[in-house]
Write an enzyme that holds these catalytic residues in place. Structure first.
Site, PDB file in Angstrom:
ATOM      1  N   THR A 180      -5.653  -4.312  -7.670  1.00  0.00           N
ATOM      2  CA  THR A 180      -6.062  -3.659  -8.910  1.00  0.00           C
ATOM      3  C   THR A 180      -7.380  -4.261  -9.381  1.00  0.00           C
ATOM      4  O   THR A 180      -7.550  -5.474  -9.308  1.00  0.00           O
ATOM      5  CB  THR A 180      -5.013  -3.916 -10.008  1.00  0.00           C
ATOM      6  OG1 THR A 180      -3.828  -3.246  -9.622  1.00  0.00           O
ATOM      7  CG2 THR A 180      -5.471  -3.437 -11.366  1.00  0.00           C
ATOM      8  N   ARG A 195       6.302   5.995 -10.768  1.00  0.00           N
ATOM      9  CA  ARG A 195       6.358   4.530 -10.966  1.00  0.00           C
ATOM     10  C   ARG A 195       5.074   4.033 -11.658  1.00  0.00           C
ATOM     11  O   ARG A 195       3.974   4.440 -11.339  1.00  0.00           O
ATOM     12  CB  ARG A 195       6.521   3.863  -9.606  1.00  0.00           C
ATOM     13  CG  ARG A 195       6.562   2.319  -9.650  1.00  0.00           C
ATOM     14  CD  ARG A 195       5.211   1.719  -9.398  1.00  0.00           C
ATOM     15  NE  ARG A 195       5.237   0.265  -9.313  1.00  0.00           N
ATOM     16  CZ  ARG A 195       4.142  -0.498  -9.369  1.00  0.00           C
ATOM     17  NH1 ARG A 195       2.956   0.057  -9.503  1.00  0.00           N
ATOM     18  NH2 ARG A 195       4.226  -1.791  -9.292  1.00  0.00           N
ATOM     19  N   ASP A 217       2.073  -2.907 -13.969  1.00  0.00           N
ATOM     20  CA  ASP A 217       1.602  -3.631 -15.147  1.00  0.00           C
ATOM     21  C   ASP A 217       0.240  -3.153 -15.649  1.00  0.00           C
ATOM     22  O   ASP A 217      -0.098  -3.355 -16.820  1.00  0.00           O
ATOM     23  CB  ASP A 217       1.471  -5.125 -14.806  1.00  0.00           C
ATOM     24  CG  ASP A 217       0.512  -5.331 -13.630  1.00  0.00           C
ATOM     25  OD1 ASP A 217       0.732  -4.701 -12.575  1.00  0.00           O
ATOM     26  OD2 ASP A 217      -0.473  -6.081 -13.778  1.00  0.00           O
ATOM     27  N   GLY A 257       3.393  -5.501  -9.983  1.00  0.00           N
ATOM     28  CA  GLY A 257       3.552  -5.189 -11.400  1.00  0.00           C
ATOM     29  C   GLY A 257       4.943  -5.486 -11.916  1.00  0.00           C
ATOM     30  O   GLY A 257       5.110  -5.967 -13.048  1.00  0.00           O
TER      31      GLY A 257
END
Ligand code: SD4
Length: 319
Positions: free
Chosen positions: A150, A178, A181, A204
């Protein structure tokens, strides 16, 4: 003082431009959002934006967030399909009083209503990766959920304002719907200009168990240096999950306080981050964990070259 810090080498090009903007006194909001949007637009980064890897159903569902550290306003999108720059939608949502976090069809409809561009985000290359990953994992009965990248970028401008933004295609092979985080305030990102900001990358499901980014900012507010806050949060969460949950996934973070001091921590071998401040020339660091402390060193030319080759390498297809 000014500063910018980002997860992963992939942020380098965007951060380079935004570091110049911040050095020239430009505001932090556009600096972090533009830097994240540059990562979203680059087709070879397979975990963010255009070219991001799909869900198990073969669709690209993107998550992104933006937070303004002056006002604490935030906006976020989850499972956004076929909109060019999720981070810009998140920033636009941060200006709304309500509906700060929108997901799925609702997020897409709102983005279109605000004039954001419709863009097919699935690429042939991402589908090749998808087929390869299926062969390497699911076809052999192995878990497909590894690897993560990420982008999370924190900025501090000369006026003392801070912002953070994130963007991701989330875990590869995730279930439809889904969310990790990255669009969840306090977990994937948090920013308070009176203290500092943090952002996370990794699994996450585990980062959310520690409200990781908020916890790092809270510890900085209590007086820890960014490095102490990052290390203590990552390693305490790792220990806690190992002893109480029995396993732990990848946890990596970067953070910066409002004096431009920064920190990074990880429980994996291969985390990299990019940072530039008024005192720290633009550098890509790679981290190494030594006991309960994260060390880092600037990458060398060989590392940069190997990276450039790897991200563009052809993907083997089965005959
Ligand atoms: C998530 N933290 O969705 C993200 C994964 C990640 O590239 O870092 N992905 O759980």
């Amino acid at each position: 003082m000014w500063g910018i810090i980002a997860t992963w080498r992939m942020a380098l090009e965007g951060v380079t431009e935004s570091a110049s903007a911040l050095a020239a006194g430009k505001p932090v909001a556009s600096a972090v959002v533009d830097a994240v949007a540059a990562v979203e637009d680059f087709p070879y980064y397979k975990s963010v934006g255009y070219g991001g890897l799909p869900t198990e159903n073969g669709e690209v569902e993107l998550d992104a967030a933006y937070m303004d550290g002056d006002t604490l306003a935030f906006g976020a999108v989850g499972n956004l399909v076929d909109i060019a720059n999720p981070v810009r939608v998140a920033q636009a949502l941060s200006r709304q009083r309500y509906n700060s976090l929108l997901v799925g069809q609702g997020a897409r409809e709102w983005a279109l209503s605000q004039g954001f561009s419709d863009k097919t985000m699935l690429t042939d290359r991402a589908m090749q990766h998808y087929r390869k990953r299926c062969r390497e994992t699911l076809d052999k009965g192995l878990s497909p959920y590894n690897g993560h990248d990420t982008v999370g970028i924190i900025g501090l401008d000369k006026q003392g304002s801070m912002s953070v933004a994130t963007s991701t295609s989330g875990l590869f092979m995730k279930k439809r719907g889904r969310i990790g985080d990255s669009p969840i305030i306090g977990s994937g990102f948090y920013c308070d200009s009176e203290t500092g900001a943090a952002t996370a990358t990794g699994v996450g499901e585990d980062l959310m168990k520690g409200c990781t980014s908020y916890e790092i900012v809270r510890r900085m507010a209590l007086g820890m240096t960014p490095q102490q806050a990052a290390d203590s949060v990552v390693f305490e969460l790792e220990d806690k999950l190992m002893s109480r949950f029995g396993r732990v996934g990848d946890l990596s973070v970067v953070c910066m306080n409002n004096r431009g001091e920064f920190g990074a921590a990880t429980n994996i071998k291969t985390f990299s981050f990019v940072v530039a401040t008024a005192r720290q020339p633009l550098t890509v660091f790679r981290t190494e964990r030594l006991r309960e402390k994260t060390h880092y060193q600037a990458v060398d030319d060989d590392w940069m070259q190997a990276y450039a080759t790897r991200i563009r390498a052809p993907i083997e297809e089965q005959p």
